[in-house]
Design a protein around this motif. Structure first.
Motif, PDB file in Angstrom:
ATOM      1  N   TYR A   1       8.666  -0.887 -12.366  1.00  0.00           N
ATOM      2  CA  TYR A   1       8.270  -0.230 -11.172  1.00  0.00           C
ATOM      3  C   TYR A   1       7.456  -1.206 -10.527  1.00  0.00           C
ATOM      4  O   TYR A   1       7.656  -1.805  -9.614  1.00  0.00           O
ATOM      5  N   LEU A   2       6.360  -2.013 -11.395  1.00  0.00           N
ATOM      6  CA  LEU A   2       5.543  -2.997 -10.778  1.00  0.00           C
ATOM      7  C   LEU A   2       6.599  -4.005 -10.724  1.00  0.00           C
ATOM      8  O   LEU A   2       5.909  -4.795  -9.090  1.00  0.00           O
TER       9      LEU A   2
ATOM     10  N   THR B   1       9.025  -4.464  -9.124  1.00  0.00           N
ATOM     11  CA  THR B   1       9.834  -4.338  -7.521  1.00  0.00           C
ATOM     12  C   THR B   1       9.050  -3.730  -6.495  1.00  0.00           C
ATOM     13  O   THR B   1       9.496  -3.321  -5.462  1.00  0.00           O
ATOM     14  N   ASN B   2       7.739  -3.651  -7.020  1.00  0.00           N
ATOM     15  CA  ASN B   2       6.616  -3.303  -5.779  1.00  0.00           C
ATOM     16  C   ASN B   2       5.500  -4.538  -5.765  1.00  0.00           C
ATOM     17  O   ASN B   2       4.602  -4.188  -6.575  1.00  0.00           O
ATOM     18  N   ASP B   3       5.641  -5.371  -5.047  1.00  0.00           N
ATOM     19  CA  ASP B   3       4.743  -6.436  -4.919  1.00  0.00           C
ATOM     20  C   ASP B   3       3.161  -6.049  -4.794  1.00  0.00           C
ATOM     21  O   ASP B   3       2.373  -6.453  -5.236  1.00  0.00           O
ATOM     22  N   LEU B   4       2.884  -5.132  -3.959  1.00  0.00           N
ATOM     23  CA  LEU B   4       1.643  -4.586  -3.668  1.00  0.00           C
ATOM     24  C   LEU B   4       1.002  -3.983  -4.902  1.00  0.00           C
ATOM     25  O   LEU B   4      -0.013  -4.207  -5.194  1.00  0.00           O
ATOM     26  N   ALA B   5       1.818  -3.124  -5.767  1.00  0.00           N
ATOM     27  CA  ALA B   5       1.251  -2.439  -6.678  1.00  0.00           C
ATOM     28  C   ALA B   5       1.117  -3.561  -7.958  1.00  0.00           C
ATOM     29  O   ALA B   5       0.202  -3.406  -8.919  1.00  0.00           O
TER      30      ALA B   5
END
Length: 285
Positions: A143-144, A146-150
């Motif tokens: 998940y992380l 694929t999610n730059d902000l997270a």
């Protein structure tokens, strides 16, 4: 290897500028005559080198192609980045600090409460290792990635807890130095034990466990994605053993020298007292 990112993605000049500014502020702060308290302790050349080396390794880990390649292509590079940022950089930075540098911040109630709470040895020990292990759970890491902000948020928290984890070992503030040398050695040993499961999960996996690296083209003909994954776990474990072993040796010999010095001082005191007593007897005679 596919399309490589541009200059800004590979070298992060903004982060480089931040690192240079921090280094300049540190230089101005530790140079005599630039705002230190009257009773400040001199920062030695080795401490300055340690701090600057920590900044340089932080940039190498976060702002160089290691970061880009580790995120998009090679899991082993990602794990090398992790070892630099969380196992090496905090040690070098804390070694370059003196207590008086943090005293102005300690006057702030919020900063003092945060630092005092998160540097308690058991909290610092379990918080970093728990977050590090959770980060490497496949569902979390997929998940992380694929999610730059997270990902940025999690890495920021992880870096903070890494600094808190090393603080009890290289504490620059006497009033927060809660562990003696023997307890520090036990603390390091505990860190090594708690970090092992995350490494073992990666080293002994017989399939690709992270989707991010399942379909990438590894740029080396004899290194498969599975081999790259296992290499990442081995790199993490080897660097961990080297760093923790080096810290243990450093603390042990420091403790040994201190104990030896105390014994020598005690023997010297006893000899001096004996000579004084003998001199008194001669005077009475």
């Amino acid at each position: 290897m596919g399309q490589i990112g541009g200059f800004f993605e590979l070298w992060s000049p903004v982060l480089l500028l931040v690192v240079v500014v921090v280094g300049y502020v540190y230089h101005r702060f530790v140079t005599k005559g630039n705002g230190q308290p009257a009773n400040f302790e001199t920062v030695s050349a080795s401490q300055r080198i340690s701090f600057y080396s920590g900044l340089a390794l932080f940039y190498i880990g976060q702002g160089s192609p290691i970061n880009y390649i580790g995120h998009h292509y090679l899991f082993s590079m990602h794990m090398l980045q992790q070892t630099l940022l969380y196992l090496v950089v905090p040690i070098l930075i804390w070694q370059g600090m003196r207590g008086w540098m943090l005293q102005p911040l300690m006057k702030n109630a919020i900063f003092r409460v945060v630092l005092t709470f998160f540097t308690r040895p058991l909290i610092a020990l379990f918080l970093f290792n728990m977050l590090f292990s959770i980060y490497h759970m496949p569902v979390i890491m997929d998940y992380l990635m694929t999610n730059d902000l997270a990902l940025f948020g999690y890495h920021t928290v992880l870096l903070f807890t890494a600094f808190m984890m090393w603080f009890p070992v290289f504490c620059p503030i006497d009033e927060l130095n809660r562990l003696n040398d023997l307890k520090k050695m036990a603390y390091i040993f505990g860190n090594g034990v708690l970090l092992t499961p995350a490494c073992a999960l990666i080293i002994f996996a017989d399939t690709i466990i992270y989707d991010m690296y399942a379909n990438v083209t590894v740029p080396f003909p004899h290194l498969s994605p599975l081999d790259d994954q296992q290499l990442g776990g081995v790199l993490m474990k080897i660097v961990q053993e080297v760093v923790y072993g080096g810290v243990l040796a450093y603390i042990f010999f420091r403790w040994y020298r201190r104990e030896r010095k105390d014994d020598d001082d005690m023997e010297l005191t006893e000899v001096q007292e004996g000579l004084n007593n003998q001199g008194g007897n001669w005077n009475r005679a």
